[in-house]
Design a protein around this motif. Structure first.
Motif, PDB file in Angstrom:
ATOM      1  N   ARG A 270       0.833  -1.208   0.000  1.00 10.72           N
ATOM      2  CA  ARG A 270       0.000   0.000   0.000  1.00 10.72           C
ATOM      3  C   ARG A 270       0.867   1.258   0.000  1.00 10.72           C
ATOM      4  O   ARG A 270       0.567   2.226  -0.698  1.00 10.72           O
ATOM      5  N   GLU A 318       0.896   9.453   6.283  1.00 13.42           N
ATOM      6  CA  GLU A 318       0.227   8.427   5.484  1.00 13.42           C
ATOM      7  C   GLU A 318       0.736   7.036   5.836  1.00 13.42           C
ATOM      8  O   GLU A 318      -0.030   6.072   5.863  1.00 13.42           O
ATOM      9  N   THR A 321      -1.061   5.971   8.896  1.00 13.57           N
ATOM     10  CA  THR A 321      -2.461   5.675   8.562  1.00 13.57           C
ATOM     11  C   THR A 321      -2.592   4.300   7.919  1.00 13.57           C
ATOM     12  O   THR A 321      -3.497   3.523   8.257  1.00 13.57           O
ATOM     13  N   ILE A 322      -1.693   3.980   7.007  1.00 12.96           N
ATOM     14  CA  ILE A 322      -1.751   2.687   6.337  1.00 12.96           C
ATOM     15  C   ILE A 322      -1.523   1.553   7.325  1.00 12.96           C
ATOM     16  O   ILE A 322      -2.245   0.542   7.320  1.00 12.96           O
ATOM     17  N   ASP A 324      -2.094   1.588  10.541  1.00 18.05           N
ATOM     18  CA  ASP A 324      -3.287   1.509  11.392  1.00 18.05           C
ATOM     19  C   ASP A 324      -4.454   0.851  10.660  1.00 18.05           C
ATOM     20  O   ASP A 324      -5.211   0.068  11.253  1.00 18.05           O
ATOM     21  N   ASP A 325      -4.611   1.161   9.383  1.00 23.45           N
ATOM     22  CA  ASP A 325      -5.709   0.582   8.600  1.00 23.45           C
ATOM     23  C   ASP A 325      -5.559  -0.927   8.465  1.00 23.45           C
ATOM     24  O   ASP A 325      -6.543  -1.681   8.572  1.00 23.45           O
ATOM     25  N   ALA A 328      -6.373  -2.515  11.698  1.00 20.83           N
ATOM     26  CA  ALA A 328      -7.830  -2.496  11.900  1.00 20.83           C
ATOM     27  C   ALA A 328      -8.481  -3.642  11.140  1.00 20.83           C
ATOM     28  O   ALA A 328      -9.462  -4.239  11.613  1.00 20.83           O
ATOM     29  N   GLU A 329      -7.931  -3.964   9.973  1.00 18.97           N
ATOM     30  CA  GLU A 329      -8.463  -5.089   9.201  1.00 18.97           C
ATOM     31  C   GLU A 329      -8.239  -6.401   9.942  1.00 18.97           C
ATOM     32  O   GLU A 329      -9.112  -7.282   9.956  1.00 18.97           O
ATOM     33  N   GLN A 332     -10.852  -6.555  12.599  1.00 23.03           N
ATOM     34  CA  GLN A 332     -12.182  -6.860  12.059  1.00 23.03           C
ATOM     35  C   GLN A 332     -12.370  -8.355  11.848  1.00 23.03           C
ATOM     36  O   GLN A 332     -13.478  -8.885  12.006  1.00 23.03           O
ATOM     37  N   SER A 351       2.195   0.337  15.394  1.00 21.13           N
ATOM     38  CA  SER A 351       0.734   0.266  15.330  1.00 21.13           C
ATOM     39  C   SER A 351       0.297  -1.042  15.978  1.00 21.13           C
ATOM     40  O   SER A 351       0.797  -2.108  15.615  1.00 21.13           O
TER      41      SER A 351
END
Length: 385
Positions: A270, A318, A321-322, A324-325, A328-329, A332, A351
Motif C-alpha cells: 500500500r 500516510e 495511517t496505512i 493503522d488501517d 484495523a483489518e 475486524q 501500530s
C-alpha cells in the motif's frame, strides 16, 4: 485519486513553487538511520506488572535497541543491525523467542524465524527448529547460503549442522514460567490465549545510512501448539517484509490472522503504490521549461527531483495511517497484535490493537525510547526532513 492524496499534492506543489529559485542551492541531506524493535504485543495490565518487572523488561528492550543502534550509528548495515537487536531478545528469557520460548503440547520448544533484505528482497526463514540457539542467524544463513527461502524441522536442523551451527541442548530454551503455562493450560483445559496474555514474538526493522531497509522476526509460537502449527513470524509477507521502495515491517500477534491478511507485505505494498501515485500526480502539476521561463533546464530537473523528495517528507502521516488501517483489518477478522515499521525516509512507526506492545525505537535525529503500554512514547519519531 483519494481526497487526502489530492490535497497532499496541492500543498506540496505550492510549497515547491515558492522555493523553486533555491532548488539548486540546498545542501545535501546528511545520511540518516532509524531502528524499531518489538518484544510482543497483547493484553498487558499496568496493575498486574510490578515496578521490578517493568524495569526488567525496559532494560531488556533498551539492551536490544542499543545493540542495533550501535551498528547503524557506526555506518553499519541494516541487516546486521536487525540481527544484533533480535539476538539480544532471543538470548533473554523474558521473550517468547530462543531462550524463554513457550512449550508445545508435547513439552518441547520449537522456534521460528525470518529475515529479509530490502535491497534485493532476498529472504530466509526457518520453522520448528529445536537445537539452534539463535534461529535468526539460521534464517539468515538460509538466505545467504542456500537456494531456498524457507526450511523447516529436521531439514532446517540438518542444514544448520552442515553450516557449522552448534547443537544447543533442549534444556537451554526451557524456563519454569513457560512450563507452568503449559501445565495450567492442560489442567484447566484452556486455550493458548488464556495462558498467553501477550504474544512474545520479537522483531526489528532498520534503515541504514546507505538507505537500505531490513526486517527480522523470531518466535517460539503459541503455548500448547500442536500438529506442527506455524504462525506468521517465519512467513515472508505475513510476519516479515522489507523492500527499499516502501518499508520494512515486523509483526507480532495472533499469527493465523496475520497470515490471512498478509500483514507485512500488505503494508509495504500500500505504501509503495500510494507513494507512486502521489509522485506521479505531483509531477503532473509541475511546470515545463517553456511554462516556467525563469528556470534553466538544469534547475528544472533539480526542481523535479526536489518534488519527489518533498513527497517523501509529506509521507510520514500516510505511513502511520496505512499501518493503522491494516491492523484495523486484522481486528475486524478477530485477531490482535501489532507491527513495527520503518520507511525509507527514516520514520519509525508502531501500530497495535492491543493494550500494549513491548517496543522501542532510535533514530539519528535523537529519538531514544522504549515503551510497554499504549500512549507511552512520544507523539512522533519522524526525522527532520
Amino acid at each position: 485519486m483519494p481526497w487526502l492524496m489530492k490535497n497532499l499534492i496541492a500543498a506540496v506543489a505550492l510549497a515547491l513553487m515558492s522555493t523553486a529559485a533555491h532548488a539548486q542551492e540546498d545542501a545535501p541531506e546528511a545520511p540518516k538511520w532509524s531502528l524499531a524493535i518489538h518484544g510482543g504485543a497483547g493484553t498487558l495490565s499496568r496493575t498486574a506488572m510490578t515496578p521490578e518487572q517493568r524495569a526488567e523488561y525496559e532494560a531488556a528492550l533498551q539492551a536490544a535497541l542499543d545493540a542495533g543502534a550501535k551498528v547503524l550509528a557506526a555506518g553499519g548495515d541494516a541487516m546486521d543491525a536487525v540481527k544484533a537487536a533480535v539476538i539480544v531478545m532471543e538470548d533473554s528469557p523474558l521473550f517468547n523467542a530462543g531462550k524463554g520460548a513457550v512449550f508445545t503440547w508435547d513439552g518441547t520448544n520449537e522456534l521460528d524465524a525470518s529475515i529479509m533484505d530490502g535491497r534485493d528482497r532476498s529472504a530466509g526463514a526457518v520453522a520448528g527448529v529445536k537445537t539452534v540457539r539463535n534461529p535468526i542467524l539460521l534464517a539468515d544463513k538460509v538466505r545467504t547460503d542456500s537456494e531456498h527461502v524457507f526450511l523447516m524441522g529436521a531439514g532446517a536442523e540438518a542444514f544448520a549442522l552442515e553450516k557449522g551451527f552448534a547443537v544447543t541442548p533442549p534444556e537451554y530454551f526451557a524456563t519454569e514460567a513457560r512450563r507452568r503455562a503449559l501445565e495450567r493450560m492442560k489442567a484447566d483445559k484452556l486455550s493458548a490465549l488464556d495462558v498467553d496474555h501477550k504474544f512474545g514474538t520479537v522483531g526489528a526493522v532498520a534503515l541504514d545510512m546507505e538507505g537500505n531497509l531490513a526486517a527480522a522476526t523470531s518466535t517460539g509460537g503459541m503455548t500448547g501448539k500442536r500438529w506442527g502449527r506455524v504462525g506468521d513470524a517465519p512467513v515472508i509477507g505475513a510476519g516479515t517484509y522489507a523492500d527499499n521502495r516502501s518499508c520494512a515491517v515486523s509483526a507480532t500477534g495472533w499469527g493465523e490472522y496475520f497470515l490471512r491478511v498478509g500483514v507485512a507485505h500488505e503494508i509495504c505494498a500500500r505504501l509503495r503504490i500510494n507513494q507512486s501515485l502521489m509522485v506521479e500526480g505531483l509531477l503532473a502539476t509541475l511546470p515545463s521549461t517553456e511554462e516556467y521561463s525563469g528556470m534553466t533546464p538544469e534547475a528544472l530537473e533539480a526542481f523535479r527531483a526536489k518534488a519527489s523528495e518533498t513527497v517523501s517528507s509529506a509521507w510520514s502521516a500516510e505511513a502511520q495511517t496505512i499501518a493503522d488501517d491494516v491492523m484495523a483489518e486484522v481486528a475486524q477478522l478477530g485477531g490482535d497484535g501489532g507491527v513495527i515499521l520503518v520507511t525509507p525516509q527514516g520514520d519509525a512507526i508502531f501500530s497495535f490493537n492491543t493494550s500494549g506492545m513491548y517496543r522501542g525505537r532510535a533514530t539519528s535525529s535523537g529519538v531514544r525510547e522504549v515503551a510497554i503500554f499504549g500512549g507511552e512514547e512520544k507523539a512522533s519519531a519522524t526525522p527532520d526532513h
